[in-house]
Design a protein around this motif. Structure first.
Motif, PDB file in Angstrom:
ATOM      1  N   LYS A  97       7.257  49.578 -31.666  1.00  0.00           N
ATOM      2  CA  LYS A  97       6.433  49.493 -32.864  1.00  0.00           C
ATOM      3  C   LYS A  97       7.228  49.958 -34.090  1.00  0.00           C
ATOM      4  O   LYS A  97       8.075  50.850 -33.995  1.00  0.00           O
ATOM      5  N   ILE A  98       6.928  49.356 -35.226  1.00  0.00           N
ATOM      6  CA  ILE A  98       7.513  49.792 -36.489  1.00  0.00           C
ATOM      7  C   ILE A  98       6.806  51.067 -36.934  1.00  0.00           C
ATOM      8  O   ILE A  98       5.571  51.127 -36.968  1.00  0.00           O
ATOM      9  N   THR A  99       7.585  52.099 -37.283  1.00  0.00           N
ATOM     10  CA  THR A  99       7.003  53.384 -37.673  1.00  0.00           C
ATOM     11  C   THR A  99       7.155  53.684 -39.160  1.00  0.00           C
ATOM     12  O   THR A  99       6.345  54.433 -39.717  1.00  0.00           O
ATOM     13  N   SER A 100       8.177  53.136 -39.810  1.00  0.00           N
ATOM     14  CA  SER A 100       8.328  53.388 -41.240  1.00  0.00           C
ATOM     15  C   SER A 100       9.243  52.344 -41.864  1.00  0.00           C
ATOM     16  O   SER A 100      10.076  51.732 -41.175  1.00  0.00           O
ATOM     17  N   ILE A 101       9.078  52.154 -43.175  1.00  0.00           N
ATOM     18  CA  ILE A 101       9.943  51.263 -43.957  1.00  0.00           C
ATOM     19  C   ILE A 101      10.259  51.984 -45.257  1.00  0.00           C
ATOM     20  O   ILE A 101       9.349  52.421 -45.969  1.00  0.00           O
ATOM     21  N   GLN A 102      11.540  52.116 -45.556  1.00  0.00           N
ATOM     22  CA  GLN A 102      11.926  52.765 -46.802  1.00  0.00           C
ATOM     23  C   GLN A 102      13.122  52.054 -47.426  1.00  0.00           C
ATOM     24  O   GLN A 102      13.882  51.376 -46.730  1.00  0.00           O
TER      25      GLN A 102
END
Length: 378
Positions: free
Chosen positions: A2-7
């Motif tokens: 799963k994707i947990t963060s985008i920065q």
């Protein structure tokens, strides 16, 4: 997974590593703003001051996806404030669905421009994750290799570069446009003539017009440079002048027309194809919609027996993977954007190769094969 963060992270070089401006931004080159005297002499007088940035997508399995974009804080806000809501908690392998959701969600303000910069950056980072998870270079996920490596042509107006016979061709950025009248036609012609005399008959010459010309000026230039074996005239018209390309469809003779650098998605490129004028499509993977959408553009072009030569493909890891995987992407554009006298500045992102002996290929490392060069970044 799963994707947990985008920065997003600015790709600002430390002061010790900053270089002088590029010839592309600081010399006279025809462009859409050339008709205004205040902006005639250099592109840097009017281009947006957006900073290059990286997008980093984290997952719950510790695999990180990396890509980059040129749209600065406006694109950062689209990614972090809007797209992150759609992506966090999702499986990064669901690339087709995630692309479609980003595109549909940004329709009220998007479809072209900065919203597509954002989609492109996130999309390429997702492909990077999938490649790393499967321990495969991205080109293998896109269909596998269609060639070992690719021949390269160089875009440059610097005469010192013309003597590098490892590159199969030279693309010249046309200095003059309609505002320069007949004298502009003659000066452009003289540059092409000088280049042909310098490089001989065996190498190609292409002309980049950067959306600066109109139909009448393009026809005059076709007639003027025809004796010098020009392979194609690129982006002669603004991207929305579809009817202009209709008019040019039957006039080019031995000189092909190429365009698409400033067009977006398969829908925009479909309109260009339908004019019947275009022989070479030139989407930019970092602008047109990322790997997912540019692969669709390649398929659309293939159905019309057209070549696809992504804009600045030799400077983008994702573009190199795409080109290696597509039968109708025969070669690569490479641009020296730095001052050759001062030497090349350090690369912000490692893993994007330079041409060797006039040929180039993407990394065989898992994913896109790139990483941030932390030693030179603030």
């Amino acid at each position: 997974m799963k994707i947990t963060s985008i920065q997003c992270k600015p790709l600002t070089l430390k002061k010790a590593h900053q270089s002088s401006p590029s010839w592309l931004s600081e010399t006279v080159i025809a462009n859409p703003m050339s008709i205004y005297p205040r902006y005639y002499e250099r592109r840097s007088s009017w281009t947006a001051p957006f900073q290059s940035m990286a997008v980093i997508v984290e997952t719950d399995e510790g695999i990180q996806g990396l890509s980059h974009f040129d749209g600065g804080e406006p694109v950062q806000k689209i990614i972090e404030l809007h797209f992150a809501r759609l992506l966090i908690g999702e499986d990064p392998f669901d690339i087709e669905r995630l692309w479609d959701q980003m595109f549909r969600a940004s329709l009220p303000y998007g479809r072209k421009g900065l919203s597509m910069f954002a989609i492109s950056a996130v999309d390429c980072a997702l492909w990077d994750i999938v490649g790393k998870a499967l321990q495969q270079p991205v080109y293998r996920l896109l269909g596998g290799a269609t060639k070992v490596d690719m021949p390269v042509y160089e875009t440059t107006n610097d005469r010192r570069d013309w003597d590098n016979h490892e590159f199969f061709g030279v693309k010249l950025a046309m200095p003059y446009g309609p505002i320069d009248g007949r004298e502009g036609v003659q000066k452009n012609r003289d540059l092409v003539k000088e280049c042909r005399e310098r490089i001989g008959e065996k190498r190609d010459i292409m002309l980049d017009c950067y959306m600066a010309w109109d139909v009448e000026f393009t026809i005059r230039m076709i007639d003027a440079v025809e004796p010098y074996g020009v392979r194609w005239i690129e982006e002669a018209l603004p991207p929305d002048d579809i009817r202009g390309y209709d008019k040019l469809a039957n006039y080019t003779g031995a000189i092909a027309l190429a365009t698409g650098e400033h067009e977006y998605t398969r829908y925009g490129h479909r309109e260009l194809i339908e004019t019947g004028a275009i022989s070479v499509l030139q989407p930019d993977v970092a602008w047109a919609g990322g790997l997912t959408e540019t692969r669709r553009i390649c398929a659309l072009a293939s159905a019309h027996s057209l070549k696809v030569v992504p804009h600045a493909g030799g400077l983008q890891a994702a573009a190199l993977h795409l080109i290696k995987s597509q039968v109708n992407c025969p070669f690569v554009e490479w641009v020296r954007t730095w001052d050759i006298q001062n030497g090349r500045p350090p690369q912000r992102i490692l893993g994007i190769p330079d041409p060797e002996y006039g040929r180039i290929a993407p990394s065989d490392e898992p994913g896109l094969g790139i990483q941030l060069n932390h030693e030179v970044l603030e």
